[in-house]
Design a protein around this motif. Structure first.
Motif, PDB file in Angstrom:
ATOM      1  N   ARG A 138      -1.702  13.059  -1.553  1.00  0.00           N
ATOM      2  CA  ARG A 138      -2.250  11.446  -1.163  1.00  0.00           C
ATOM      3  C   ARG A 138      -2.664  11.050   0.453  1.00  0.00           C
ATOM      4  N   ASP A 170       1.282  -1.319  -0.327  1.00  0.00           N
ATOM      5  CA  ASP A 170      -0.009  -0.127   0.110  1.00  0.00           C
ATOM      6  C   ASP A 170       0.721   1.015  -0.105  1.00  0.00           C
ATOM      7  N   GLU A 181       4.202   6.144  -5.254  1.00  0.00           N
ATOM      8  CA  GLU A 181       4.473   5.570  -6.504  1.00  0.00           C
ATOM      9  C   GLU A 181       6.119   4.342  -6.808  1.00  0.00           C
ATOM     10  N   GLU A 193       3.165   2.066  -3.708  1.00  0.00           N
ATOM     11  CA  GLU A 193       1.951   2.475  -4.672  1.00  0.00           C
ATOM     12  C   GLU A 193       1.318   3.938  -4.045  1.00  0.00           C
ATOM     13  N   THR A 194       0.944   4.306  -2.690  1.00  0.00           N
ATOM     14  CA  THR A 194       1.336   5.488  -2.551  1.00  0.00           C
ATOM     15  C   THR A 194       2.270   6.742  -2.962  1.00  0.00           C
ATOM     16  N   ARG A 199       2.954  14.216  -5.305  1.00  0.00           N
ATOM     17  CA  ARG A 199       1.448  13.734  -5.669  1.00  0.00           C
ATOM     18  C   ARG A 199       1.559  13.249  -4.457  1.00  0.00           C
ATOM     19  N   ALA A 200       2.770  12.457  -4.122  1.00  0.00           N
ATOM     20  CA  ALA A 200       2.245  11.697  -2.856  1.00  0.00           C
ATOM     21  C   ALA A 200       2.080  12.622  -1.863  1.00  0.00           C
ATOM     22  N   GLU A 242      -5.118  13.999   1.660  1.00  0.00           N
ATOM     23  CA  GLU A 242      -5.876  13.027   1.123  1.00  0.00           C
ATOM     24  C   GLU A 242      -7.143  12.585   2.062  1.00  0.00           C
ATOM     25  N   ALA A 243      -5.860  11.506   3.060  1.00  0.00           N
ATOM     26  CA  ALA A 243      -6.193  10.421   4.231  1.00  0.00           C
ATOM     27  C   ALA A 243      -6.657  11.104   5.244  1.00  0.00           C
TER      28      ALA A 243
END
Lengths: 326, 332
Positions: free
Chosen positions: B200, B138, B144, B141-142, B196-197, B203-204
């Motif tokens: 994300r 996970d 990249e 992925e966060t 971008r990371a 956002e959480a």
């Protein structure tokens, strides 16, 4: 347990450490091979040469003169209570005594190459333990781990446990393999008696093996603890070298008798060997009587000194790791 | 010009909306002294700071201002000499305080075992924390890094290393993420990937504190900023409010800057020299400038508005001169 497994992986999966340990094994196997080679049975031509030399020596005028002199004063040559009839047999060289090398004797190896192999394995573990901690400090991985695991004492203890367990296993495997090779060689050569695989020798090998395992585990722990304290592999190895080499020089130069008792080398062999004796090595030894005297060093006495040093390193390292800023 | 701000007096503005609970971070009089040959030097000299929950907070200051030291104290990696730290209203008194478990962080250079892959490094950290392998997937992925998961860490670029460090910081699902100069030394693509990371993570709902020298980036990413200098808070608050304190200025290019400066000053403008041009403030209409100059026979060759930005605010506050570009040097 999870943390322990993670630390164990971190320790043994490092390429440098793995290579170092393999190198230690290779050197140990080379030592075993050298011992086997240097005690190989004499060839037919070597036996023939020894027999010819023995025959020649039996008629040598100097030998004959010595036998004659011995027969007149047997006690002077062969010790009190000797008989004149023993002189000829004792002083005439035999073909066996003129062979180019001695046969393999496990009893002899227990006091020569056996302790050396244990020290070699411990030395490899010292470098591995220091590299393990030093590389983590050097790369910043230690800080990352400390952020992930807040309890510093737990982190220290788990890493130390991984070092101790692996070092002990490595010591046991290396030492065991060495004696397995020598034992197999002795058996294949049908060596019997005091130099062969007697129960007494096996007991000695196992006892020394146990102490060798403790030594490698302690060596790994000590190197790890020092590196956690100094935070640098080279600093640890430099300090150990300075203590071992510089300490020996210092002890030799000290104008006091009895200083050899504190030598690292003497205590290492005192820990490993049974019935270990050493002689005073001080260059400034004043009395020949004292200097030439042999001193016994028990496992307990040697272990107390080495263990004391280990405890100091471990306590200093743990306290420092718990308190110091990172 | 920015408002006069003393180096020891902080300008603190209140966030527009009240937070539902106490701040994510509250520092009071935080002090950290280091022993030096000559005695002691203070890395932090009574730092006060508050970071609201759920926001992205920029933590700015020149090199040596105490940013990394603050992070280390927040993480329990170093002990404060004085002052107090609260994380989510819980006091932090030692490196084992429970509140510290709610923080993830990257501090200084990313530190991992070089001979292990990125994934293996993370798995070891995850295993030690009792986390599953899926958690490693996970976080990779966060940030990249899924495609480079099996690449050795020593082969990672600086940007990939920074992203792996962020991934490691995210493993335990922290509520507060401290990122120490995560874009330092990265190429534009690396910066974008990090951005971008971070997006994300935000956002959480994670609170993010970001120290950076890239002020444009901070202005874009952060809801609020704190600026520290010499171990003390110089200013803190929402970006918009801090920039609102800056006066707007007009840059005026002119053939005779000395004469024009005298005329404008006499007309009531505040004028400073900017090379061969003038910076004029104290007006709300640029047409007043051109009229005042034209009346005295000065004709402008350039007229441009200087918008307030974080960079000039920061540089003014930290006492650094605003560097002029080559274009500005050559401007008529």
């Amino acid at each position: 347990m999870n943390l322990f497994r993670a630390e164990l992986t971190r320790y043994i999966a490092r390429r440098g450490i793995a290579l170092l340990m393999i190198a230690g094994f290779v050197v140990m196997i080379v030592l075993a091979a050298r011992t086997a080679w240097e005690t190989r049975p004499p060839s037919a031509s070597e036996r023939a040469t020894a027999a010819a030399n023995a025959t020649f020596a039996a008629h040598d005028s100097q030998v004959l003169a010595q036998i004659t002199a011995c027969q007149k004063h047997p006690a002077r040559y062969l010790g009190p209570g000797s008989q004149a009839s023993e002189c000829s047999r004792a002083l005439t060289p035999t073909a066996e005594s003129l062979l180019p090398r001695s046969p393999l004797s496990l009893r002899h190896e227990l006091t020569t190459s056996g302790p050396q192999v244990a020290v070699l394995l411990a030395a490899a573990i010292v470098i591995a333990g220091a590299t393990f901690a030093g590389a983590d400090w050097q790369t910043g991985a230690m800080r990352t781990q400390m952020i992930a695991r807040r309890r510093r004492s737990v982190l220290w203890l788990t890493k130390a446990a991984a070092v101790v367990v692996w070092s002990a296993l490595y010591g046991a495997a290396g030492y065991g393999l060495y004696w397995l090779i020598l034992g197999s060689v002795a058996q294949s050569r049908d060596i019997t008696g005091i130099g062969g695989l007697t129960s007494a020798n096996v007991q000695h090998i196992l006892a020394m093996g146990g102490r060798a395992v403790v030594l490698t585990a302690a060596a790994g722990l000590g190197a790890f603890a020092l590196t956690m304290l100094l935070r640098h592999t080279v600093a640890t190895l430099g300090l150990l070298f300075a203590y071992a080499a510089g300490g020996e020089v210092l002890l030799a130069l000290l104008p006091v008798t009895g200083a050899t008792r504190w030598s690292v080398g003497v205590n290492l062999f005192g820990w490993l060997q049974s019935n270990f004796h050493y002689t005073e090595q001080s260059l400034r030894c004043r009395s020949i009587e004292t200097c030439g005297k042999s001193h016994a060093l028990s496992h307990l006495d040697a272990g107390l000194l080495l263990g004391g040093l280990l405890v100091i390193a471990v306590v200093a390292s743990m306290v420092s790791f718990s308190k110091r800023d990172v | 010009m920015v408002p006069e701000v003393g180096k020891t007096e902080a300008v603190t503005t209140t966030p527009a909306t009240a937070a539902p609970a106490g701040p994510a971070i509250r520092l009071r009089g935080l002090r950290k002294d280091y022993r030096t040959l000559g005695g002691r030097s203070a890395a932090l000299d009574g730092l006060d700071l508050e970071v609201t929950r759920g926001e992205v907070h920029g933590f700015l200051g020149p090199n040596g201002a105490g940013k990394t030291t603050t992070f280390r104290l927040l993480l329990g990696l170093a002990r404060p000499t004085g002052g107090s730290i609260e994380i989510f209203d819980e006091p932090v008194t030692s490196s084992t305080s429970p509140a510290l478990a709610r923080i993830g962080a990257t501090v200084s250079q990313p530190g991992f075992t070089p001979g292990f892959s990125g994934q293996r490094n993370l798995r070891l950290l995850a295993r030690a924390a009792g986390l599953s392998r899926s958690r490693v997937r996970d976080v990779l992925e966060t940030v990249e890094l899924t495609d480079a998961a099996h690449t050795l860490f020593r082969r990672y670029s600086l940007g990939m290393r920074q992203r792996l460090a962020i991934a490691a910081a995210l493993l335990t699902g922290p509520e507060l993420l401290l990122l120490d100069e995560p874009t330092n030394g990265l190429d534009p693509a690396g910066v974008v990937a990090i951005r971008r990371a971070i997006a994300r993570v935000v956002e959480a709902g994670t609170t993010v504190v970001l120290s950076s020298h890239n002020l444009v980036e901070v202005q874009q990413l952060c809801d609020s900023v704190s600026i520290i200098g010499e171990g003390r808070l110089l200013a803190s608050g929402p970006v918009e409010e801090l920039l609102g304190e800056q006066k707007s200025m007009t840059r005026v290019g002119i053939a005779d800057p000395d004469g024009a400066q005298a005329e404008l000053t006499a007309a009531g403008f505040t004028v400073t020299r900017d090379g061969d041009a003038l910076l004029v403030s104290g007006h709300d209409d640029p047409a007043r400038i051109t009229r005042a100059l034209a009346e005295h026979g000065h004709y402008v060759t350039e007229l441009s508005a200087r918008r307030p930005d974080l960079e000039s605010y920061y540089l003014e506050l930290t006492g650094h001169a605003v560097p002029r570009t080559a274009d500005e040097e050559e401007a008529p």
